[in-house]
Design an enzyme around this catalytic site. Sequence first.
Site, PDB file in Angstrom:
ATOM      1  N   TYR A 162      63.324  14.539  57.873  1.00 19.14           N
ATOM      2  CA  TYR A 162      62.742  15.275  56.753  1.00 19.14           C
ATOM      3  C   TYR A 162      63.707  16.323  56.175  1.00 19.14           C
ATOM      4  O   TYR A 162      63.433  16.916  55.136  1.00 19.14           O
ATOM      5  CB  TYR A 162      61.480  15.993  57.243  1.00 19.14           C
ATOM      6  CG  TYR A 162      60.206  15.664  56.490  1.00 19.14           C
ATOM      7  CD1 TYR A 162      59.451  14.538  56.820  1.00 19.14           C
ATOM      8  CD2 TYR A 162      59.731  16.491  55.486  1.00 19.14           C
ATOM      9  CE1 TYR A 162      58.260  14.266  56.157  1.00 19.14           C
ATOM     10  CE2 TYR A 162      58.553  16.217  54.824  1.00 19.14           C
ATOM     11  CZ  TYR A 162      57.823  15.105  55.161  1.00 19.14           C
ATOM     12  OH  TYR A 162      56.645  14.840  54.510  1.00 19.14           O
ATOM     13  N   LYS A 232      58.628   9.420  69.713  1.00 17.78           N
ATOM     14  CA  LYS A 232      59.019   8.007  69.843  1.00 17.78           C
ATOM     15  C   LYS A 232      60.333   7.966  70.643  1.00 17.78           C
ATOM     16  O   LYS A 232      61.338   7.354  70.250  1.00 17.78           O
ATOM     17  CB  LYS A 232      59.167   7.412  68.431  1.00 17.78           C
ATOM     18  CG  LYS A 232      59.300   5.910  68.370  1.00 17.78           C
ATOM     19  CD  LYS A 232      58.039   5.153  68.703  1.00 17.78           C
ATOM     20  CE  LYS A 232      58.332   3.661  68.766  1.00 17.78           C
ATOM     21  NZ  LYS A 232      57.194   2.872  69.275  1.00 17.78           N
ATOM     22  N   ASP A 285      53.057   5.597  68.647  1.00 17.22           N
ATOM     23  CA  ASP A 285      52.196   4.481  68.241  1.00 17.22           C
ATOM     24  C   ASP A 285      50.942   4.400  69.125  1.00 17.22           C
ATOM     25  O   ASP A 285      49.830   4.201  68.627  1.00 17.22           O
ATOM     26  CB  ASP A 285      52.956   3.138  68.193  1.00 17.22           C
ATOM     27  CG  ASP A 285      53.912   2.942  69.352  1.00 17.22           C
ATOM     28  OD1 ASP A 285      54.000   3.835  70.217  1.00 17.22           O
ATOM     29  OD2 ASP A 285      54.573   1.888  69.403  1.00 17.22           O
ATOM     30  N   ASP A 309      53.767  14.673  59.760  1.00 15.46           N
ATOM     31  CA  ASP A 309      53.255  14.354  58.423  1.00 15.46           C
ATOM     32  C   ASP A 309      52.250  13.210  58.529  1.00 15.46           C
ATOM     33  O   ASP A 309      51.112  13.311  58.055  1.00 15.46           O
ATOM     34  CB  ASP A 309      54.449  13.969  57.534  1.00 15.46           C
ATOM     35  CG  ASP A 309      54.084  13.860  56.063  1.00 15.46           C
ATOM     36  OD1 ASP A 309      52.947  14.187  55.691  1.00 15.46           O
ATOM     37  OD2 ASP A 309      54.955  13.441  55.276  1.00 15.46           O
TER      38      ASP A 309
END
Length: 422
Positions: A162, A232, A285, A309
């Site tokens: 970002y 992740k 996930d 986000d």
Amino acid sequence: MPYQHIQLPADGQAITVQADQTLKVPDRPIIPFIEGDGVGRDVTPVMLKVVDAAVARAYGERRSIRWMEVFAGEKAARLYGADTWLPDETLQAVREHVVSIKGPLTTPVGGGIRSLNVALRQALDLYVCLRPVRYYQGVPSPLREPEKTNMTVFRENSEDIYAGIEFEARSDKAQQLIGFLRDQMGERKIRFPETSAIGIKPVSIEGSQRLMRKAIQYAIDHNKPSVTLVHKGNIMKFTEGGFRDWAYEVAAKEFGGELLDDGPWMRVKNPATGKSIIIKDVIADAFLQQVLMRPAEYSVIATLNLNGDYISEAVAAQVGGIGIAPGANLNEQVAMFEVTHGTAPKYAGKDYVNPGSSILSAEMMLRHMGWTEAADIIVRSLEAAILSKKVTYDFARLMEGATQVSCSGFGQVMIEAMAELD
Ligand SMILES: NC(=O)C1=CN([C@@H]2O[C@H](COP(=O)(O)OP(=O)(O)OC[C@H]3O[C@@H](n4cnc5c(N)ncnc54)[C@H](OP(=O)(O)O)[C@@H]3O)[C@@H](O)[C@H]2O)C=CC1
Ligand SMILES: O=C(O)CCC(=O)C(=O)O
Ligand SMILES: [Mg+2]
């Protein structure tokens, strides 16, 4: 220094931060606001009216906010000149007045200007993006037990992919960087080197640890049962995996975290209550599945910028969506409250969308200022408005027997509900 376009209210005073980092809030605080692009012009005026009504209801004439409009986005470009999207005096005013609030700002996809929202957060180093997600009775939800969704997302707000460091496919810079990676670093994993755009994902020890420190402190202060690191790190080992490891390090070194079984999960003792706060982690996930199926297992969430986000919006959808999801961008000095939704261009200027996100961001702001009575009035009148089923289109389309009202109409329903509160 005088401002060029900003009108400083004559009889207000700035909020200040004291040596112990608490706020000194005068009875007539000047609060800068950015109206925002698109539906910003619909929701922001409603928010101002509702907040003024709540403050008047709570404190009579003793207290009132002196709103000060500051500019960013399309309004700034119109006032200051075509390319001035984020004037220096806006940053200056927001810094000097400590507490502020903003509507959404447009970011075009692909070319054009970079995100002004991100630019503001970076320029002011507002490294915590705080997005609480909770259920209000009567809000339409796809879940059978929506009240079990009660999470506070701590999103790292200053780095990650970002940060906006990226180079266009076929540009000299992309080619140089790909050449460097290939020739100097022996990197052979870029599948199509001639036509790849390149993005950089900086994740630092400092950035990760300062975010985690705030998340654990919040769990302590608000008597929360757990802090979950969402990452992740199985795939991005040194960035997302680093974030996880550095965050656990903070729990262990700064909060006395003890390993559970063989770790890495930990237990931190809440010094105020003596209860345990579980520090755990889950891969992003799997997390997105579990928050739908077992939301009660999650409380405070600490995560990187992009994950945050996605996660804040996905979780908000469980309890009414971004129309009522509030947020704040924070550091030790400055607090800028902010809607979580965007400019929803198709609804702009139609007096149509839900002003709840803006109003509840202001509710967080009032609480941050210590004006809890006014904040409580906002929550109670919002609940009363929703229970009366006079709601904006987003709720009306999912509720049986609802009366659809406009954006300003919903503000009015809230203000009328305030008069009925005991
Ligand atoms: N903090 C900020 O300033 C943000 C700015 N943006 C920017 O906003 C622009 C538009 O982004 P986009 O992706 O369309 O996302 P938006 O959040 O603007 O809109 C997406 C959808 O969310 C729903 N929605 C948004 N706001 C409300 C509301 N107040 N009440 C009810 N429903 C709402 C609408 O859904 P439906 O049509 O189904 O009713 C809308 O079509 C982009 O330039 C983006 O970069 C995006 C996010 C945050
Ligand atoms: O800055 C933008 O345009 C989008 C930002 C966003 O979606 C967010 O911060 O939630
Ligand atoms: Mg978003």
